[in-house]
Design an enzyme around this catalytic site. Structure first.
Site, PDB file in Angstrom:
ATOM      1  N   HIS A 189     -20.116  82.385 -58.680  1.00 13.67           N
ATOM      2  CA  HIS A 189     -21.548  82.507 -58.944  1.00 13.67           C
ATOM      3  C   HIS A 189     -21.939  83.916 -59.393  1.00 13.67           C
ATOM      4  O   HIS A 189     -22.949  84.090 -60.069  1.00 13.67           O
ATOM      5  CB  HIS A 189     -22.362  82.094 -57.708  1.00 13.67           C
ATOM      6  CG  HIS A 189     -22.382  83.099 -56.609  1.00 13.67           C
ATOM      7  ND1 HIS A 189     -21.471  83.105 -55.570  1.00 13.67           N
ATOM      8  CD2 HIS A 189     -23.218  84.149 -56.371  1.00 13.67           C
ATOM      9  CE1 HIS A 189     -21.739  84.097 -54.761  1.00 13.67           C
ATOM     10  NE2 HIS A 189     -22.790  84.754 -55.212  1.00 13.67           N
ATOM     11  N   ASP A 201     -26.504  92.356 -47.980  1.00 16.73           N
ATOM     12  CA  ASP A 201     -26.531  90.917 -48.266  1.00 16.73           C
ATOM     13  C   ASP A 201     -26.339  90.132 -46.971  1.00 16.73           C
ATOM     14  O   ASP A 201     -27.100  89.210 -46.650  1.00 16.73           O
ATOM     15  CB  ASP A 201     -25.434  90.577 -49.281  1.00 16.73           C
ATOM     16  CG  ASP A 201     -25.391  89.095 -49.622  1.00 16.73           C
ATOM     17  OD1 ASP A 201     -26.432  88.420 -49.504  1.00 16.73           O
ATOM     18  OD2 ASP A 201     -24.315  88.606 -50.020  1.00 16.73           O
ATOM     19  N   HIS A 238     -20.621  72.875 -39.679  1.00 20.71           N
ATOM     20  CA  HIS A 238     -20.974  71.761 -38.793  1.00 20.71           C
ATOM     21  C   HIS A 238     -20.436  70.462 -39.403  1.00 20.71           C
ATOM     22  O   HIS A 238     -20.518  70.240 -40.614  1.00 20.71           O
ATOM     23  CB  HIS A 238     -22.495  71.703 -38.643  1.00 20.71           C
ATOM     24  CG  HIS A 238     -22.986  70.737 -37.617  1.00 20.71           C
ATOM     25  ND1 HIS A 238     -22.978  69.380 -37.818  1.00 20.71           N
ATOM     26  CD2 HIS A 238     -23.520  70.938 -36.386  1.00 20.71           C
ATOM     27  CE1 HIS A 238     -23.483  68.768 -36.749  1.00 20.71           C
ATOM     28  NE2 HIS A 238     -23.811  69.697 -35.876  1.00 20.71           N
TER      29      HIS A 238
END
Length: 350
Positions: free
Chosen positions: A129, A188, A253
């Site tokens: 990205h 960040d 998760h």
């Protein structure tokens, strides 16, 4: 938001739920007020976690504002504390712009797109990205005719190159404010730790303001690095412990993994169809957008509902998968295994 004068500048004030009232430089405001930056309002910060945690609705838009603020805050502290570093106000502005634009290259559902969808849609294609962030930064300037605005504040080609280097990520032998590949301590992380904890309902045990109080630039092995007092080692251990907690309890998760696996499968199926429109009337597939900034500007989490509302028979499988998510008919784990290699940093970063 409101406007307030500061010296010869007229900055804007943003009321951020994490950092409070923050001042934003007028050039940064010009960048914010573009379609390329505004698209971040529709990009979930932590992908599929919103389908599990009701409060995990924070987007890349507010995260980038926060990183811009923290980058400027840390740079100003170093400027004031160590005048011998010759940090200029323009240097600080460049770091703020880098913090603001470091994530404008994220795709739908953030890391789901670059870490899961693209590797499956384009096997062997080297892309991340940060590459798209550089592409979108360049397109943002030209498409909105901001060249004169950059010149107005003295940000020349050399400075823009410095900003691009910050966006792309530093080399291993350097230590930067926005993204620090050497040790992972950067603004960040500080912002998304605080912001994600706020949305997830997990206690944030790391105080980035305390770290900045003890930060110094020191020459270590012939290179200058941002360092901290030895007594702050426990605080930094706590930072990485918090990162581990966030990964275990939220980012990885099991239900989040199931939802994201179904979204990826839906996007892979939809990738056979050209569904992202351009101004000239042509359309692109999802994976083609990573090479086309005009198409990428329109590529957000809204693709989820674009597919759902489509009546194209070619998108039937993708629609079915997304409808299953809405009915909570999720993939189930039938087994697991232990990988033979140690995960790389880019496999787990958010």
């Amino acid at each position: 938001m409101s406007k307030i004068g500061r010296a010869h500048l007229v900055v804007q004030i943003f009321n951020d739920p994490i950092h409070g009232h923050i001042e934003v430089h007028p050039l940064c405001v010009k960048i914010i007020d573009t379609p390329q930056f505004q698209r971040l309002r529709d990009l979930k910060q932590i992908g599929g976690c919103y389908f599990v945690y009701p409060g995990a609705s924070n987007n890349r838009f507010e995260h980038c504002l926060g990183v811009c603020h923290l980058a400027g805050q840390l740079a100003r502290i170093l400027q004031k504390r160590q005048p011998e570093l010759d940090i200029s106000d323009k240097d600080i502005l460049c770091v703020e712009i880098a913090g603001l634009c470091h994530d404008i290259g994220h795709g739908p559902f953030s890391h789901l797109f670059d870490a899961k969808f693209i590797p499956e849609a384009l096997p062997g294609f080297k892309w991340k990205h940060e590459d798209a962030s550089k592409m979108m930064f360049d397109f943002l300037i030209t498409d909105n005719k901001l060249e004169e605005e950059f010149e107005k504040y003295g940000v020349d080609d050399k400075d823009q190159t410095f900003i691009r280097e910050q966006i792309l990520g530093p080399q291993k032998d350097t230590n930067r404010i926005v993204a620090n590949e050497r040790n992972g301590i950067d603004v960040d992380k500080w912002d998304y730790f605080a912001r994600d904890c706020h949305g997830l309902g997990i206690k944030n045990t790391f105080d980035h303001n305390r770290f900045m109080k003890f930060a110094r630039v020191i020459k270590v092995n012939d290179s200058f690095q941002i360092c901290s007092r030895d007594k702050e080692a426990e605080t930094l251990y706590g930072m990485f412990q918090l990162r581990s907690v966030l990964h275990r309890r939220a980012y990885k998760h099991r239900v989040c993994n199931a939802v994201e696996a179904m979204i990826v499968d839906a996007l892979i199926s939809a990738n056979k169809v050209e569904i992202v429109p351009k101004k000239d009337g042509t359309c692109l597939t999802l994976s083609e957008c990573i090479k086309d900034p005009e198409g990428y500007t329109k590529l957000t989490d809204s693709i989820f509902h674009v597919i759902l509302m489509s009546t194209k028979p070619e998108l039937e499988m993708a629609r079915t998968l997304l409808e299953r998510i809405l009915h909570r008919q999720l993939y189930r784990c039938v087994g697991d295994t232990t990988p033979k290699r140690t995960p790389k940093e880019e496999d787990t970063e958010v």
